[in-house]
Design a protein around this motif. Structure first.
Motif, PDB file in Angstrom:
ATOM      1  N   CYS A 101      56.564  52.226  -7.491  1.00 35.46           N
ATOM      2  CA  CYS A 101      55.569  51.910  -8.527  1.00 35.46           C
ATOM      3  C   CYS A 101      54.320  52.772  -8.339  1.00 35.46           C
ATOM      4  CB  CYS A 101      55.180  50.434  -8.469  1.00 35.46           C
ATOM      5  SG  CYS A 101      56.502  49.307  -8.903  1.00 35.46           S
ATOM      6  N   LEU A 129      59.288  48.565  -5.132  1.00 34.58           N
ATOM      7  CA  LEU A 129      57.835  48.454  -5.144  1.00 34.58           C
ATOM      8  C   LEU A 129      57.178  49.764  -4.721  1.00 34.58           C
ATOM      9  CD1 LEU A 129      55.374  46.618  -5.508  1.00 34.58           C
ATOM     10  CD2 LEU A 129      55.640  45.917  -3.118  1.00 34.58           C
ATOM     11  N   GLU A 130      57.750  50.429  -3.728  1.00 27.33           N
ATOM     12  CA  GLU A 130      57.200  51.700  -3.271  1.00 27.33           C
ATOM     13  C   GLU A 130      57.239  52.758  -4.362  1.00 27.33           C
ATOM     14  OE1 GLU A 130      59.100  52.822   0.387  1.00 27.33           O
ATOM     15  OE2 GLU A 130      58.281  51.079   1.450  1.00 27.33           O
ATOM     16  N   PHE A 132      54.488  48.068 -11.840  1.00 30.10           N
ATOM     17  CA  PHE A 132      54.627  46.837 -11.063  1.00 30.10           C
ATOM     18  C   PHE A 132      54.955  45.659 -11.986  1.00 30.10           C
ATOM     19  CE2 PHE A 132      52.696  42.931  -9.387  1.00 30.10           C
ATOM     20  CZ  PHE A 132      53.455  42.796  -8.226  1.00 30.10           C
ATOM     21  N   VAL A 162      58.368  43.270 -11.603  1.00 31.94           N
ATOM     22  CA  VAL A 162      58.438  41.835 -11.304  1.00 31.94           C
ATOM     23  C   VAL A 162      58.965  41.015 -12.475  1.00 31.94           C
ATOM     24  CG1 VAL A 162      56.682  41.914  -9.499  1.00 31.94           C
ATOM     25  CG2 VAL A 162      55.997  41.414 -11.857  1.00 31.94           C
ATOM     26  N   PHE A 219      63.604  44.940  -3.248  1.00 32.21           N
ATOM     27  CA  PHE A 219      62.309  44.792  -3.894  1.00 32.21           C
ATOM     28  C   PHE A 219      61.288  45.753  -3.273  1.00 32.21           C
ATOM     29  CE2 PHE A 219      58.094  42.735  -4.004  1.00 32.21           C
ATOM     30  CZ  PHE A 219      57.878  42.789  -5.368  1.00 32.21           C
TER      31      PHE A 219
END
Length: 169
Positions: free
Chosen positions: A142, A139-140, A148, A152, A135
């Motif tokens: 995005c 996330l990095e 994002f 999710v 994750f």
């Protein structure tokens, strides 16, 4: 989704009336703690659709003075149910999660709909599961809010993520 820190029912009411998105509120324990369930009920009646309870008192000296008082999360949930609050209103528990195993303990003790994780677990890299590492890497990558949101809500991520209430994982 908008977040406010002030546990003011009038602010919540104004926001809930003016916005077309749910209003979520995070509170700490009142002083005295016995007022916390009543405050939560006032916030729900004002329009809050989700309440996060950080089960500690505000402290000028120390941010985390002792363990969170999770029994107040449970008592608040029970008070809301006894007061006839619709089950669509969720209560999220915050506190006492320092390792992955604490997630199921917190849910079992509080009966909360979910958990808000804070610094204690996020700052401890030894507790990061392979799911969490995946994750973080995603996330990095995005760059926009839409990235994002897609991350999710990704079926792959949701399917791979362990259920914190399932102690067998």
């Amino acid at each position: 989704m908008h977040f406010i820190k002030l546990p003011n029912p009038w602010t919540v009411s104004s926001m809930a009336s003016a916005l077309s998105v749910p209003v979520h509120v995070k509170i700490r324990l009142c002083n005295p703690a016995t007022d916390t369930p009543k405050l939560a009920l006032r916030l729900v009646h004002a329009g809050a659709s989700l309440i996060v309870i950080h089960a500690r008192h505000v402290s000028a000296n120390r941010r985390r003075a002792g363990p969170a008082q999770l029994d107040w999360v449970r008592q608040t949930i029970e008070f809301l149910q006894e007061s006839g609050v619709d089950k669509s209103v969720r209560v999220i528990s915050n506190g006492n999660v320092e390792k992955i195993e604490d997630c199921s303990i917190n849910i079992a003790e509080t009966g909360a709909s979910g958990l808000m994780l804070g610094e204690a677990i996020l700052a401890n890299p030894t507790q990061r599961t392979p799911y969490f590492k995946t994750f973080l890497a995603q996330l990095e990558a995005c760059e926009r809010l839409e990235d994002f949101a897609a991350l999710v809500q990704s079926p792959e991520l949701l399917a791979a993520w362990p259920n914190p209430t399932d102690a067998t994982k």
